[in-house]
Design a protein around this motif. Structure first.
Motif, mmCIF file in Angstrom:
data_model
loop_
_atom_site.group_PDB
_atom_site.id
_atom_site.type_symbol
_atom_site.label_atom_id
_atom_site.label_comp_id
_atom_site.label_asym_id
_atom_site.label_seq_id
_atom_site.Cartn_x
_atom_site.Cartn_y
_atom_site.Cartn_z
ATOM 1 N N TYR A 169 64.227 173.180 7.265
ATOM 2 C CA TYR A 169 65.014 174.500 6.747
ATOM 3 C C TYR A 169 66.075 174.069 5.920
ATOM 4 O O TYR A 169 67.422 175.087 6.062
ATOM 5 C CB TYR A 169 65.277 175.411 7.841
ATOM 6 N N LYS B 57 67.736 175.984 3.133
ATOM 7 C CA LYS B 57 68.000 178.033 2.845
ATOM 8 C C LYS B 57 68.881 178.398 3.222
ATOM 9 O O LYS B 57 70.096 178.415 4.410
ATOM 10 C CB LYS B 57 66.609 177.755 3.466
ATOM 11 N N ASP C 240 64.529 180.795 12.381
ATOM 12 C CA ASP C 240 62.789 181.640 11.675
ATOM 13 C C ASP C 240 62.880 181.984 10.587
ATOM 14 O O ASP C 240 64.057 182.256 9.698
ATOM 15 C CB ASP C 240 61.524 183.352 12.609
ATOM 16 N N SER C 241 62.039 182.002 9.974
ATOM 17 C CA SER C 241 61.963 182.250 8.453
ATOM 18 C C SER C 241 62.199 184.201 7.683
ATOM 19 O O SER C 241 61.169 184.716 8.690
ATOM 20 C CB SER C 241 60.769 181.689 7.996
ATOM 21 N N SER D 241 61.476 184.119 1.919
ATOM 22 C CA SER D 241 60.542 182.274 1.593
ATOM 23 C C SER D 241 61.571 181.757 1.312
ATOM 24 O O SER D 241 61.575 180.521 1.193
ATOM 25 C CB SER D 241 60.441 182.681 0.370
ATOM 26 N N ILE E 133 67.113 182.680 5.785
ATOM 27 C CA ILE E 133 66.320 181.857 7.143
ATOM 28 C C ILE E 133 66.825 182.793 8.353
ATOM 29 O O ILE E 133 67.879 183.828 7.549
ATOM 30 C CB ILE E 133 66.380 180.628 7.835
#
Length: 821
Positions: free
Chosen positions: A51, A54, A110-111, A114, A117
């Motif tokens: 991650y 992000k 968690d995402s 794309s 998060i």
């Protein structure tokens, strides 16, 4: 053999400090370490690397009930919209753990999309403390344990808290001599696990008592002498009250040091305590302590040296050393000399100077050479001065008192002087003004003055009984005081006062004042005062109706600080106006018309209905270290007040007074303080047809002058009854002040007072022979008193006449009280 070491003035309490640190470490209020959490659960080692960088779309906090989501988010190193950095997750957990609210902390990711998060902070809170209970504690009261554990401030609890609390309670029992006390803690959760009751079950066991303290190897000093030195004391019949007999294992190391230091102070340089044996009685209730001592030889000082340099000659340095050649070695004097030499270098601008004594003994000759070496460093200059802790007081008010400027050469004397001058403002706790030095480089420091502000306002109901400076009337007086020093944080002194005497025709008083100590931010002060008061002088007995005076007026003044001459010297100029409305229908008693006429002539001059305009010029020098609680310094006032004949029709006079109060601490800072006070004064008419107002004469006797006498009881009178007041006065007071019950704010004092008032204006009276006590007559008294500050301020004085005359009472009780709310 040569010893070179740095001596600290706090070495004698080193062992207690270590013990205190140990206790603090065991206190439950200390910050928990990472190991205190369940690391496998609170710090899950998840791989968040995928991650990396992000965008954080949302931060979601779960499980928090007692603490707000906003507070939790404020502790995170992440913000919504930031790029995620996995390396910061441990910082996030550490920051949240510092709140001490959580037993489990999880960071989850968690995402969301794309390239973004959602960050989850999942919390499990510690249960909230609802009740606490102690079982089995008899030797230590529950209140004391609660204060030690700070339970009133604890919001949440866990197993770690319980463990540390038990250890803290054990430490308390250990300090009281219960070495085998046992404490067990229980944490009882409610059904939902959100709240908890905690129970401490205490098994005290027996208190160990030190029954005997013995010494082996002491040939030069008696055991009884050595026992006096020790912190640990043998038990005796009043041991429970004095603390004697209490066994504290850590104190034995301190006792060893005390013994060695005592020997070294008496020349036994190499003396040491080789062993301390502790033995228990069979029932484990009594302790027997034996100190094994090697005294060694006694050393005299053969030579003292202190190399000088281009700043200080050796003779200058040696003048501050307390040791002398030919005397026996004394370790305390070495330590004190080191501190004096540091101050000497510090006054030259070398505030970082270190001084090291070198001790070189000769065991063959039983002599010792003492040398003092200085590592003076560089001169230090002030780069900037910051003030902290002043939430109310404006910076410039404090800077006016500091005296130091940015760019000044820094010296110890300047630092101490500035600290004393700021504390003298009395806007801060006593001892609540301290310097912190922040080194920038070898030649520059930033100064931080940290202050701890105290309450500077009061709203008080007050009551007083007995004669005072204004009246002999014994009726109860009640009043209300409202005052604020340091108003608006600008140093303004604003106040109002009202007082009423609860008796028919009793006196009334209303006063108000304003003081600006720095007018337009300068060294000029300005004050304005106004008043209205009525007084009935019921101590007059040879009249059918007592003199009654009503006064209204005020004054305005400017004060000028003479800093170039003396920073503590001020000149104050005043102008005042009053209107004196005296009752004129006094009909005097007397056996003959001539006698009545003679007294009426005096009264008509002393109690006139007339305006009064006056000028004042006062010289004031005040070096006291505190306005309310001084223990050093003095205050001198030379006051001059003149009512000129050209602007006053009835009254005209010149009054001069010199008033000096001195304070010095005889024992400690406040353990015993000596106060000396003296006053001399005179007032005289200007013009034969003018009078001196009755209130401007000197009326000696009462709580503010000579205690043990009533108002006007010393000085001129009419037939030994009516106080006429004197044109001259002298007064001397001495007090020894000491704390009686320090925890309750009770101070006691013993005093000796002496004074005289003489030479009343006769105003052409036809019977001057009826004016008694008109010559100089020095009267004296002794007594004691109390100053009580809690729960309410009360001042009580009882004075006994040393030279009682026929018809006088042997003593007088003076009482004044203030009830604060």
């Amino acid at each position: 053999m040569t010893f070179r070491f740095k001596i600290s003035t706090t070495i004698f309490v080193l062992f207690f400090i270590c013990n205190s640190i140990n206790n603090l470490i065991s206190a439950p209020s200390m910050q928990r370490s990472k190991n205190d959490l369940q690391q496998e659960e609170s710090f899950p080692k998840k791989d968040f690397s995928k991650y990396q960088d992000k965008k954080i779309q949302k931060i979601i906090v779960e499980g928090n009930k007692q603490i707000t989501t906003e507070m939790v988010k404020s502790k995170l190193p992440y913000k919504e919209g930031d790029l995620f950095d996995p390396m910061l997750s441990s910082d996030a957990i550490r920051n949240l753990e510092s709140l001490k609210y959580f037993r489990q902390i999880k960071i989850e990711v968690d995402s969301a999309e794309s390239d973004s998060i959602n960050l989850y902070v999942v919390l499990q809170e510690n249960p909230k403390l609802e009740k606490y209970e102690f079982v089995g504690n008899h030797a230590i009261k529950t209140k004391k344990i609660v204060e030690r554990l700070t339970l009133d401030k604890v919001e949440t609890v866990d197993d770690v808290f319980m463990k540390r609390s038990c250890e803290s309670i054990k430490a308390m029992y250990k300090e009281e001599g219960f070495l085998f006390a046992d404490v067990k803690g229980k944490l009882v959760l409610n059904d939902k696990g959100e709240k908890a009751n905690i129970i401490f079950e205490i098994t005290e066991g027996s208190s160990l008592k030190v029954m005997t303290i013995s010494f082996v190897g002491n040939k030069r000093f008696l055991s009884s002498k050595l026992r006096q030195i020790l912190f640990t004391k043998e038990n005796w019949v009043l041991g429970k009250l004095t603390g004697a007999g209490k066994y504290i294992p850590e104190a034995l190391e301190y006792d060893k040091h005390l013994l060695e230091h005592f020997y070294q102070d008496n020349g036994y340089l190499l003396a040491k305590v080789t062993d301390v044996k502790v033995e228990y009685s069979e029932n484990k209730k009594n302790i027997f302590i034996t100190f094994h001592i090697e005294e060694g030889d006694r050393f005299r000082i053969s030579k003292i040296s202190a190399p000088g340099d281009d700043v200080l000659l050796e003779s200058d340095i040696l003048s501050q050393v307390l040791l002398e050649e030919g005397q026996y070695y004394n370790a305390t004097k070495v330590t004190q000399s080191v501190e004096r030499l540091k101050d000497l270098w510090g006054d030259k601008g070398f505030v970082n100077a270190d001084v090291y004594p070198q001790i070189t003994p000769s065991e063959e000759e039983k002599t010792v050479e003492v040398s003092f070496y200085a590592d003076r460093g560089d001169k230090v200059f002030v780069r900037k001065i910051d003030i902290t802790g002043n939430d109310v007081t404006n910076d410039r008010v404090i800077r006016h008192a500091i005296g130091l400027e940015e760019g000044d050469l820094l010296t110890n004397k300047k630092l101490q002087q500035a600290q004393d001058d700021v504390e003298r403002l009395s806007y801060f706790d006593k001892g609540g003004v301290n310097w912190r030095l922040h080194k920038i480089n070898d030649e520059k420091v930033d100064l931080e003055m940290n202050v701890k502000e105290t309450k500077t306002g009061k709203a008080e109901l007050n009551a007083s009984l007995g004669s005072d400076a204004d009246s002999n009337k014994r009726a109860l007086k009640v009043g209300f005081d409202l005052e604020k020093r340091n108003f608006m944080g600008e140093g303004y002194d604003v106040g109002a006062k009202t007082q009423v005497q609860l008796a028919k025709g009793g006196s009334k008083l209303f006063e108000m004042h304003f003081l600006n100590p720095h007018l337009w931010d300068s060294d000029v002060s300005c004050h304005v005062e106004g008043f209205h008061k009525t007084q009935e002088f019921d101590e007059w007995v040879n009249v059918n109706s007592t003199p009654y005076v009503k006064e209204s007026g005020g004054d305005i003044g400017l004060g000028f600080a003479l800093n170039k001459i003396d920073k503590y010297l001020n000149i104050e100029a005043e102008v005042g106006f009053e209107f004196v409305d005296a009752r004129k229908n006094n009909v005097t008693k007397g056996s003959t018309a001539k006698e009545r006429k003679a007294l009426k002539m005096i009264m008509d001059n002393s109690f006139r209905r007339a305006p009064l305009q006056w000028l004042g010029l006062n010289f004031i020098k005040d070096t006291r270290n505190h306005i309310a609680y001084p223990n050093k310094g003095y205050k001198f006032i030379w006051s001059n007040k003149v009512a000129l004949p050209g602007v006053n029709k009835d009254y005209s006079f010149l009054k001069m007074e010199a008033d000096l109060s001195c304070y010095t601490a005889l024992i400690g800072d406040d353990a015993l303080v000596l106060m000396l006070h003296g006053l001399v004064g005179t007032v005289f008419q200007i013009g034969q047809d003018k009078s001196i107002p009755y209130k401007e004469l000197f009326h000696m006797g009462g709580q503010s002058t000579v205690r043990g006498f009533r108002f006007g009881g010393i000085g001129p009178s009419w037939k030994n009854q009516d106080p006429l007041g004197g044109r001259n006065a002298i007064l001397f007071n001495t007090e020894l002040i000491f704390p009686l019950v320090e925890q309750m704010g009770i101070k006691a004092h013993v005093f000796y007072d002496a004074g005289a008032g003489w030479s009343t204006p006769k105003y052409g009276t036809v019977r001057p022979d009826l004016i008694t006590r008109n010559a100089f007559d020095f009267r004296q008294s002794i007594g004691f008193g109390f100053n009580i500050t809690q729960p309410q301020p009360i001042k009580i004085d009882w004075g006994y006449k040393l030279d009682r005359r026929p018809g006088e009472s042997p003593s007088e009780l003076h009482l004044s009280a203030n009830v604060a709310f």
